[in-house]
Design a protein around this motif. Structure first.
Motif, PDB file in Angstrom:
ATOM      1  N   GLU A 129       5.642   0.862  -1.698  1.00 55.69           N
ATOM      2  CA  GLU A 129       4.833  -0.200  -1.144  1.00 55.69           C
ATOM      3  C   GLU A 129       3.405   0.619  -1.240  1.00 55.69           C
ATOM      4  OE1 GLU A 129       3.530  -2.329   2.898  1.00 55.69           O
ATOM      5  OE2 GLU A 129       5.698  -1.312   2.769  1.00 55.69           O
ATOM      6  N   ALA A 130       2.238  -0.175  -1.463  1.00 53.34           N
ATOM      7  CA  ALA A 130       0.762   0.171  -1.619  1.00 53.34           C
ATOM      8  C   ALA A 130       0.045  -0.357  -0.866  1.00 53.34           C
ATOM      9  CB  ALA A 130       0.551   0.380  -3.093  1.00 53.34           C
ATOM     10  N   ASP A 131      -1.200   0.067  -0.202  1.00 49.49           N
ATOM     11  CA  ASP A 131      -2.244  -0.821   0.454  1.00 49.49           C
ATOM     12  C   ASP A 131      -3.190  -1.178  -0.601  1.00 49.49           C
ATOM     13  OD1 ASP A 131      -1.205  -0.019   2.961  1.00 49.49           O
ATOM     14  OD2 ASP A 131      -2.263   1.668   3.079  1.00 49.49           O
ATOM     15  N   GLN A 132      -3.285  -0.590  -1.603  1.00 51.38           N
ATOM     16  CA  GLN A 132      -4.143  -1.275  -2.742  1.00 51.38           C
ATOM     17  C   GLN A 132      -3.713  -0.870  -4.152  1.00 51.38           C
ATOM     18  OE1 GLN A 132      -8.044   0.210  -2.267  1.00 51.38           O
ATOM     19  NE2 GLN A 132      -8.713  -0.554  -0.361  1.00 51.38           N
ATOM     20  N   LEU A 133      -4.239  -1.713  -5.003  1.00 53.62           N
ATOM     21  CA  LEU A 133      -3.663  -1.696  -6.449  1.00 53.62           C
ATOM     22  C   LEU A 133      -4.850  -1.504  -7.226  1.00 53.62           C
ATOM     23  CD1 LEU A 133      -1.171  -4.744  -6.701  1.00 53.62           C
ATOM     24  CD2 LEU A 133      -0.677  -2.425  -6.239  1.00 53.62           C
ATOM     25  N   ASP A 134      -4.864  -1.019  -8.273  1.00 52.54           N
ATOM     26  CA  ASP A 134      -5.816  -0.650  -9.213  1.00 52.54           C
ATOM     27  C   ASP A 134      -6.507  -2.155  -9.690  1.00 52.54           C
ATOM     28  OD1 ASP A 134      -5.515   2.103  -9.006  1.00 52.54           O
ATOM     29  OD2 ASP A 134      -4.290   2.294 -10.896  1.00 52.54           O
ATOM     30  N   GLN A 135      -7.894  -2.057 -10.115  1.00 47.59           N
ATOM     31  CA  GLN A 135      -8.533  -3.078 -10.524  1.00 47.59           C
ATOM     32  C   GLN A 135      -8.431  -3.205 -11.993  1.00 47.59           C
ATOM     33  OE1 GLN A 135      -9.690  -5.615  -8.030  1.00 47.59           O
ATOM     34  NE2 GLN A 135      -8.733  -4.245  -6.835  1.00 47.59           N
ATOM     35  N   GLY A 139      -7.547  -9.241 -13.158  1.00 44.02           N
ATOM     36  CA  GLY A 139      -7.598  -9.386 -11.598  1.00 44.02           C
ATOM     37  C   GLY A 139      -6.389 -10.330 -11.396  1.00 44.02           C
ATOM     38  N   GLN A 140      -6.431 -11.399 -10.441  1.00 46.92           N
ATOM     39  CA  GLN A 140      -5.489 -12.236 -10.034  1.00 46.92           C
ATOM     40  C   GLN A 140      -5.428 -13.484 -10.832  1.00 46.92           C
ATOM     41  OE1 GLN A 140      -5.619 -13.186  -5.852  1.00 46.92           O
ATOM     42  NE2 GLN A 140      -6.394 -11.048  -5.354  1.00 46.92           N
TER      43      GLN A 140
END
Length: 149
Positions: A129-135, A139-140
């Motif tokens: 689990e990670a709070d943020q992912l690399d950009q 993107g999405q």
């Protein structure tokens, strides 16, 4: 260079046919229907077709079950789950879920080639689990966001 390794196969039915490769460089080994009589698959119907075989796929490998192009084009029959996955710890009978996409009933005969299996190595992910992912530039964006051509 061709990589080869042994795969132990147990016949669960004396009429079962061991997988075979259609040519020297074929990636997929053909799987054969193991049954006593013809099997009719109605339009829009899915059936499990037995192979009469169980396998000992080496650890670190999986057997991926794909359609045979001839069966798909000529009869409209493909694996219902698109790609089946046989894990290395599975020891039950290999069965292929065939779906009839055509508008007509289709017949599978005993001993007919019904799918192909590709033995492939895989990597096992360790999910954290990670709070943020690399950009990234994308993107999405999904489902066609990268264009048509």
């Amino acid at each position: 260079m061709i990589n080869e390794f042994s795969v132990n196969v147990k016949k669960l039915n004396p009429n079962a046919v061991l997988p075979t490769y259609g040519s020297e460089s074929a990636a997929g080994a053909d799987l054969y229907a193991c049954m006593e009589e013809d099997l009719v698959i109605e339009s829009g119907q899915m059936v499990l077709v037995k192979t009469g075989l169980a396998m000992e796929i080496p650890e670190g490998f999986a057997g991926l079950i794909y359609a045979r192009s001839g069966l798909a084009i000529k009869k409209g029959l493909t694996p219902a789950n698109k790609v089946g996955v046989i894990d290395s710890d599975y020891r039950g009978e290999i069965m292929v879920a065939l779906y009839n996409h055509s508008s007509q009933p289709q017949t599978i005969e005993p001993g007919e080639r019904i799918a192909q299996m590709v033995l492939t190595p895989y990597l096992k992910g360790i999910f954290k689990e990670a709070d943020q992912l690399d950009q990234t530039v994308r993107g999405q964006g999904g489902f066609g966001s990268t264009g048509r051509k």
